[in-house]
Scaffold this motif. Sequence first.
Motif, PDB file in Angstrom:
ATOM      1  N   UNK A 149     -10.876 -10.884  -0.021  1.00  0.00           N
ATOM      2  CA  UNK A 149     -10.439 -10.923   1.374  1.00  0.00           C
ATOM      3  C   UNK A 149      -9.033 -11.495   1.492  1.00  0.00           C
ATOM      4  N   UNK A 150      -8.749 -12.503   0.673  1.00  0.00           N
ATOM      5  CA  UNK A 150      -7.397 -13.101   0.719  1.00  0.00           C
ATOM      6  C   UNK A 150      -6.342 -12.102   0.248  1.00  0.00           C
ATOM      7  N   UNK A 151      -6.633 -11.365  -0.809  1.00  0.00           N
ATOM      8  CA  UNK A 151      -5.669 -10.398  -1.335  1.00  0.00           C
ATOM      9  C   UNK A 151      -5.529  -9.209  -0.389  1.00  0.00           C
ATOM     10  N   UNK A 152      -6.658  -8.683   0.090  1.00  0.00           N
ATOM     11  CA  UNK A 152      -6.622  -7.500   0.956  1.00  0.00           C
ATOM     12  C   UNK A 152      -5.864  -7.762   2.242  1.00  0.00           C
ATOM     13  N   UNK A 153      -5.879  -9.007   2.711  1.00  0.00           N
ATOM     14  CA  UNK A 153      -5.188  -9.342   3.956  1.00  0.00           C
ATOM     15  C   UNK A 153      -3.680  -9.129   3.835  1.00  0.00           C
ATOM     16  N   UNK A 154      -3.165  -9.070   2.615  1.00  0.00           N
ATOM     17  CA  UNK A 154      -1.732  -8.895   2.410  1.00  0.00           C
ATOM     18  C   UNK A 154      -1.370  -7.462   1.996  1.00  0.00           C
ATOM     19  N   UNK A 211      -4.049  -0.499   3.443  1.00  0.00           N
ATOM     20  CA  UNK A 211      -5.118   0.350   2.923  1.00  0.00           C
ATOM     21  C   UNK A 211      -4.513   1.413   2.006  1.00  0.00           C
ATOM     22  N   UNK A 212      -5.136   1.592   0.849  1.00  0.00           N
ATOM     23  CA  UNK A 212      -4.633   2.551  -0.117  1.00  0.00           C
ATOM     24  C   UNK A 212      -3.710   1.952  -1.150  1.00  0.00           C
ATOM     25  N   UNK A 213      -3.342   0.663  -0.983  1.00  0.00           N
ATOM     26  CA  UNK A 213      -2.532  -0.012  -1.997  1.00  0.00           C
ATOM     27  C   UNK A 213      -3.334  -0.167  -3.279  1.00  0.00           C
ATOM     28  N   UNK A 258     -12.569  -5.457  -3.310  1.00  0.00           N
ATOM     29  CA  UNK A 258     -11.294  -4.860  -2.911  1.00  0.00           C
ATOM     30  C   UNK A 258     -11.441  -3.363  -2.674  1.00  0.00           C
ATOM     31  N   UNK A 259     -12.231  -2.710  -3.504  1.00  0.00           N
ATOM     32  CA  UNK A 259     -12.476  -1.274  -3.319  1.00  0.00           C
ATOM     33  C   UNK A 259     -13.135  -1.016  -1.968  1.00  0.00           C
ATOM     34  N   UNK A 260     -14.102  -1.850  -1.610  1.00  0.00           N
ATOM     35  CA  UNK A 260     -14.786  -1.654  -0.325  1.00  0.00           C
ATOM     36  C   UNK A 260     -13.852  -1.920   0.852  1.00  0.00           C
ATOM     37  N   UNK A 261     -12.785  -2.709   0.601  1.00  0.00           N
ATOM     38  CA  UNK A 261     -11.817  -3.015   1.652  1.00  0.00           C
ATOM     39  C   UNK A 261     -10.657  -2.028   1.674  1.00  0.00           C
ATOM     40  N   UNK A 262     -10.767  -0.956   0.906  1.00  0.00           N
ATOM     41  CA  UNK A 262      -9.774   0.104   0.945  1.00  0.00           C
ATOM     42  C   UNK A 262      -8.610  -0.054   0.000  1.00  0.00           C
ATOM     43  N   UNK A 274       2.807  -1.818 -13.397  1.00  0.00           N
ATOM     44  CA  UNK A 274       3.980  -1.438 -12.612  1.00  0.00           C
ATOM     45  C   UNK A 274       3.582  -0.831 -11.271  1.00  0.00           C
ATOM     46  N   UNK A 275       2.403  -0.179 -11.236  1.00  0.00           N
ATOM     47  CA  UNK A 275       1.948   0.479 -10.007  1.00  0.00           C
ATOM     48  C   UNK A 275       1.227  -0.470  -9.064  1.00  0.00           C
ATOM     49  N   UNK A 276       0.844  -1.644  -9.566  1.00  0.00           N
ATOM     50  CA  UNK A 276       0.028  -2.560  -8.761  1.00  0.00           C
ATOM     51  C   UNK A 276       0.866  -3.271  -7.699  1.00  0.00           C
ATOM     52  N   UNK A 277       0.328  -3.319  -6.480  1.00  0.00           N
ATOM     53  CA  UNK A 277       0.974  -4.072  -5.407  1.00  0.00           C
ATOM     54  C   UNK A 277       0.538  -5.531  -5.422  1.00  0.00           C
ATOM     55  N   UNK A 278      -0.541  -5.818  -6.157  1.00  0.00           N
ATOM     56  CA  UNK A 278      -1.044  -7.194  -6.255  1.00  0.00           C
ATOM     57  C   UNK A 278      -1.785  -7.331  -7.575  1.00  0.00           C
ATOM     58  N   UNK A 279      -1.709  -8.517  -8.182  1.00  0.00           N
ATOM     59  CA  UNK A 279      -2.406  -8.805  -9.430  1.00  0.00           C
ATOM     60  C   UNK A 279      -3.339  -9.983  -9.192  1.00  0.00           C
ATOM     61  N   UNK A 280      -4.562  -9.863  -9.686  1.00  0.00           N
ATOM     62  CA  UNK A 280      -5.525 -10.958  -9.607  1.00  0.00           C
ATOM     63  C   UNK A 280      -5.770 -11.484 -11.018  1.00  0.00           C
ATOM     64  N   UNK A 281      -5.607 -12.784 -11.191  1.00  0.00           N
ATOM     65  CA  UNK A 281      -5.800 -13.439 -12.489  1.00  0.00           C
ATOM     66  C   UNK A 281      -7.199 -14.024 -12.569  1.00  0.00           C
ATOM     67  N   UNK A 282      -8.044 -13.441 -13.424  1.00  0.00           N
ATOM     68  CA  UNK A 282      -9.397 -13.956 -13.667  1.00  0.00           C
ATOM     69  C   UNK A 282      -9.637 -14.017 -15.174  1.00  0.00           C
TER      70      UNK A 282
END
Length: 506
Positions: free
Chosen positions: A37-42, A45-47, A69-73, A122-130
Amino acid sequence: MGCKVLARQEIQQVEARVLESIPSLLLMENAGRYVAERVAAELDTGSTALVLCGMGKNGGDGYVAARQLMTLGVQTMVWAVGGTANLSGDTLTMMRAAQASGVAVHDILTTDDLEACSWQIAAAAYIVDALTGLGLNRPIEGLMADVIGIANRADAPICAIDIPSGIDADSGQILGRAIHADVTVTFFAHKPGQILTPGRLYCGETLVVPLCRIDCLPRDGESGELIERHDVGRYLLPRPLDAQKGDFGRALLVAGSVGMAGAAGMAAYAAVRSGTGLLCVAAPQSVAQSLWSRVPEAMTFPVPEANGKLCAASIPEISRLLEDKTCAAIGPGLGKGEGIADVVIAMSRTGIPLVIDADGLNAVAERIDELKDSLSPLILTPHPGEMARMLGCDVDTVRRAPVEAARSLSERIGAVVLLKGSTSVIASFDGRLSYNIAGGPQLAKGGSGDVLTGIILALLSQGLTPYHAARIGSLVLGRASECVQKDEKSVLARDVIEAIPMAYAR
């Protein structure tokens, strides 16, 4: 009190209590959902987002975040660093759920795999570190280090789950290589490694998600705390209309020497600006007159000296001045001289609260154990160099483990210890621990420590206990420095003193 700061072992205990009433899969689901939710807020849709997953529970949180994230578009891909073949338990369950929801999971086992998937970062608009989470206890190297390096060089912002991979959760030290996050979503409470440097510099904005009822957390006094600004209002209440100066204490500051009257002046000015009712300054005869002109609100008393500095002959006069005082401080601008340690130790036998700073600490560094016999509640305010001298170690040891250093000295002599730094650590001999992150590079200038001594002295005079005077004093200094409307390079210690009223108002 402030927000809790829980070490790795304490977090494990909290998780154990939480899992008595919540299934582990549900706990992981909630954690990953908050991140998504925190990432999707920024994102639009389609990113596209890329989640970097390790093989442990932190990776499981990442798989949940990818699915959510997939469910959030948000089109989401996963790099499974170390592969998926050896996943187990909840992490394996969440990986399969992510795949079933359409998340593309790519095993990253070799540098060839990394190169083949490099287009995705390179294509990612956001990266999540886990990748590693709180459990990391050895340096990151090899393929994992390569992944972290590629992520850090990417243009996309990074959200770390719980703590940036590569940061030791307890010490904040960098274990090989670490993620530079823009935001960190952490669970239950802050971790020391997110507050202590250098780890603090890698976390970006840190958001705490409770994930549990308050009764699952340690009680006040059982854990560390991050000092917050509402603490000031709790301990410094509005003054009644019929207040008198005597209601706010009589403080004695012992400070100054030839060539360093300015330090004594700044400590005195900070004390009167911070609310002490009546301030007396005891200084060597040759500098007392200049202090009177610097801080006319304080009464200045000359005491015997040797070569422009305090000496053992100063003790009778200082003892007389202490007879009706509420609290005292010694140290700013004393310089080095024979007999200063005797003065410090004599003041510690009076029974009134005493702040020891700067040259007062240097004077007793080799006689520190004599403070065990103190009758006075003590506050020691060393910077890392002074702490190293008192503990008989090198400065790097103190900087690598500031909590251990502060606690060691506190327990050794039965004092409150405020170890100054970009993150200050306040330890009490009864086990209480606080962290202060207020302030910044504007305080990296001579005189800041003298201002802190004056603030703490004023808080003691107004009835705060030594532990709370140290905590709140550290916060007020930091907040005051933040209030100064000047470029950080141009901020002077006296600018910070002038901003103390604004810090209180905030």
